[in-house]
Design an enzyme around this catalytic site. Structure first.
Site, PDB file in Angstrom:
ATOM      1  N   TYR A  58       6.033   3.991   9.827  1.00 25.49           N
ATOM      2  CA  TYR A  58       5.599   2.650   9.381  1.00 25.49           C
ATOM      3  C   TYR A  58       6.237   1.577  10.268  1.00 25.49           C
ATOM      4  CZ  TYR A  58       4.940  -1.266   6.048  1.00 25.49           C
ATOM      5  OH  TYR A  58       4.597  -2.450   5.442  1.00 25.49           O
ATOM      6  N   SER A 105       5.224  -6.898   8.893  1.00 30.62           N
ATOM      7  CA  SER A 105       6.263  -6.606   7.896  1.00 30.62           C
ATOM      8  C   SER A 105       7.599  -6.961   8.519  1.00 30.62           C
ATOM      9  CB  SER A 105       6.230  -5.107   7.560  1.00 30.62           C
ATOM     10  OG  SER A 105       7.370  -4.727   6.799  1.00 30.62           O
TER      11      SER A 105
HETATM   12  P1  NAP Z   1      -1.550  -2.834  -1.526  1.00 23.10           P
HETATM   13  O1  NAP Z   1      -1.793  -3.596  -2.773  1.00 23.10           O
HETATM   14  O2  NAP Z   1      -1.404  -1.351  -1.588  1.00 23.10           O
HETATM   15  O3  NAP Z   1      -2.706  -3.218  -0.511  1.00 23.10           O
HETATM   16  C1  NAP Z   1      -3.096  -2.449   0.578  1.00 23.10           C
HETATM   17  C2  NAP Z   1      -4.594  -2.667   0.753  1.00 23.10           C
HETATM   18  O4  NAP Z   1      -5.028  -2.042   1.962  1.00 23.10           O
HETATM   19  C3  NAP Z   1      -5.402  -2.091  -0.388  1.00 23.10           C
HETATM   20  O5  NAP Z   1      -6.210  -3.106  -0.938  1.00 23.10           O
HETATM   21  C4  NAP Z   1      -6.234  -0.995   0.242  1.00 23.10           C
HETATM   22  O6  NAP Z   1      -7.527  -1.011  -0.325  1.00 23.10           O
HETATM   23  C5  NAP Z   1      -6.270  -1.417   1.703  1.00 23.10           C
HETATM   24  N1  NAP Z   1      -6.406  -0.270   2.599  1.00 23.10           N
HETATM   25  C6  NAP Z   1      -5.525   0.747   2.752  1.00 23.10           C
HETATM   26  N2  NAP Z   1      -6.001   1.627   3.636  1.00 23.10           N
HETATM   27  C7  NAP Z   1      -7.213   1.149   4.036  1.00 23.10           C
HETATM   28  C8  NAP Z   1      -8.188   1.616   4.944  1.00 23.10           C
HETATM   29  N3  NAP Z   1      -8.037   2.760   5.628  1.00 23.10           N
HETATM   30  N4  NAP Z   1      -9.302   0.874   5.119  1.00 23.10           N
HETATM   31  C9  NAP Z   1      -9.486  -0.271   4.442  1.00 23.10           C
HETATM   32  N5  NAP Z   1      -8.579  -0.779   3.586  1.00 23.10           N
HETATM   33  C10 NAP Z   1      -7.461  -0.058   3.385  1.00 23.10           C
HETATM   34  O7  NAP Z   1      -0.238  -3.335  -0.802  1.00 23.10           O
HETATM   35  P2  NAP Z   1       0.196  -4.764  -0.207  1.00 23.10           P
HETATM   36  O8  NAP Z   1       1.646  -4.851  -0.399  1.00 23.10           O
HETATM   37  O9  NAP Z   1      -0.668  -5.863  -0.694  1.00 23.10           O
HETATM   38  O10 NAP Z   1      -0.048  -4.515   1.355  1.00 23.10           O
HETATM   39  C11 NAP Z   1      -0.790  -5.397   2.170  1.00 23.10           C
HETATM   40  C12 NAP Z   1      -0.152  -5.453   3.562  1.00 23.10           C
HETATM   41  O11 NAP Z   1       1.151  -6.029   3.450  1.00 23.10           O
HETATM   42  C13 NAP Z   1       0.047  -4.086   4.228  1.00 23.10           C
HETATM   43  O12 NAP Z   1      -0.305  -4.173   5.597  1.00 23.10           O
HETATM   44  C14 NAP Z   1       1.530  -3.850   4.101  1.00 23.10           C
HETATM   45  O13 NAP Z   1       2.049  -3.018   5.103  1.00 23.10           O
HETATM   46  C15 NAP Z   1       2.064  -5.263   4.197  1.00 23.10           C
HETATM   47  N6  NAP Z   1       3.412  -5.433   3.647  1.00 23.10           N
HETATM   48  C16 NAP Z   1       3.675  -5.216   2.326  1.00 23.10           C
HETATM   49  C17 NAP Z   1       4.975  -5.360   1.857  1.00 23.10           C
HETATM   50  C18 NAP Z   1       5.343  -5.112   0.415  1.00 23.10           C
HETATM   51  O14 NAP Z   1       6.558  -5.035   0.120  1.00 23.10           O
HETATM   52  N7  NAP Z   1       4.419  -5.003  -0.500  1.00 23.10           N
HETATM   53  C19 NAP Z   1       5.988  -5.750   2.738  1.00 23.10           C
HETATM   54  C20 NAP Z   1       5.682  -5.953   4.065  1.00 23.10           C
HETATM   55  C21 NAP Z   1       4.389  -5.803   4.519  1.00 23.10           C
HETATM   56  P3  NAP Z   1      -8.402   0.300  -0.540  1.00 23.10           P
HETATM   57  O15 NAP Z   1      -7.494   1.361  -1.081  1.00 23.10           O
HETATM   58  O16 NAP Z   1      -9.461  -0.150  -1.494  1.00 23.10           O
HETATM   59  O17 NAP Z   1      -8.965   0.632   0.784  1.00 23.10           O
END
Ligand code: NAP
Length: 269
Positions: A164, A151
């Site tokens: 985080y 991130s």
């Molecule tokens: P998201 O749609 O909430 O995706 C997060 C995914 O992680 C979900 O599919 C969830 O699936 C899975 N997950 C969470 N805890 C888990 C666990 N204990 N075991 C297995 N799977 C798990 O959000 P996203 O934005 O796409 O996030 C993806 C990545 O991008 C994350 O690492 C996040 O920190 C990073 N990121 C996001 C942003 C943003 O602004 N959106 C910015 C910077 C970085 P289940 O609930 O089915 O397990």
């Protein structure tokens, strides 16, 4: 005289024959990464806790032979079992996208041990667990790609998300250390650092803005978008395009990097 470019020798499926495993593939950035890697020819294993969400992603993938594994990435033994089962079906994992994560916010004084440990467990220890399960197979094959979705919070600080931020800085540190360790083994290790991306994960930040300011959800999203110099929330496909590029055989020299995909919000180097 102008000439028409000859694309006839370009490889439309540069990742054909490669087994790619994406964690958190049931939504958001992980889903977009899986779609992109399948488009590039890889055979996917989709990992997450919600089987139905993984199945929905699976239905969108190009190609055949993909599968899913329901697992919690914070559980070392469960991750190892899921990776071993996936390797039995599709061969050793050649491409690992450590994408699963979560973001909870609180002032530091309100960051209790439960929140702290939860953020480190899913964002940092989960990345360790999955990398540990995949690395030996890559070493045996003499080829691999590890892409950690960190991130911009792994590159700079943000108020009210200390746990985080600490976890994502840890992911960047893990990326750099492991990159040096495997540099001569045909494996690249990189981090991709998205800025605010339009997924379910930013709903917490949006809710906080709504609660504190009384603004509408759309206005709160606009406030997050305004932090990006391009004035927009990123789309998951923006992040997935960089992940796909890092996984190409031609990206061998891109190694140990933490690449911001954030419209210029964070500038490194
Ligand atoms: P998201 O749609 O909430 O995706 C997060 C995914 O992680 C979900 O599919 C969830 O699936 C899975 N997950 C969470 N805890 C888990 C666990 N204990 N075991 C297995 N799977 C798990 O959000 P996203 O934005 O796409 O996030 C993806 C990545 O991008 C994350 O690492 C996040 O920190 C990073 N990121 C996001 C942003 C943003 O602004 N959106 C910015 C910077 C970085 P289940 O609930 O089915 O397990």
């Amino acid at each position: 005289m102008t000439s028409t470019p000859d694309h006839s020798r370009e490889n439309a499926a540069p990742l054909a024959g490669r087994h790619a495993l994406v964690t958190g593939a049931g939504s958001g950035i992980g889903r977009a990464c899986a779609i992109e890697l399948a488009r590039l020819g890889a055979t996917l294993t989709l990992v997450g806790r919600r089987g139905a969400a993984l199945e929905a992603t699976g239905a969108e993938l190009a190609g055949a032979g993909h599968g899913l594994a329901v697992a919690d990435i914070t559980d070392f033994a469960a991750v190892r079992a899921a990776f071993d089962a996936a390797a039995d079906l599709r061969g050793p994992v050649a491409i690992l996208v450590n994408n699963a994560g979560a973001a909870k916010s609180a002032p530091f004084g309100g960051t209790d041990p439960e929140l702290w440990n939860e953020m480190l467990a899913v964002n940092l220890t989960g990345t360790y667990n999955c990398t540990h399960a995949a690395l030996a197979g890559m070493q045996a094959a003499g080829w691999g790609r590890i892409v950690n979705i960190a991130s911009t919070a792994g590159l700079t600080g943000y108020a009210y998300v200390a746990a985080y931020c600490a976890a994502k800085h840890g992911v960047v540190g893990l990326t750099r250390a492991l990159a040096l360790e495997v540099a001569k083994q045909g494996i690249t290790v990189n981090a991709v650092c998205p800025g605010y991306t339009d997924t379910a994960l930013i709903e917490g930040a949006v809710d906080n803005i709504v609660a504190k300011t009384g603004r509408s959800t759309d206005d709160a999203k606009a406030a997050l978008a305004a932090r990006n110099p391009q004035g927009r929330l990123l789309q998951p496909a923006d992040v997935a395009a960089t992940v796909g590029w890092l996984c190409l055989p031609t990206s061998d020299a891109i190694h140990g990097q933490s690449i911001a995909v954030a419209g210029g919000e964070v500038m490194c180097g």
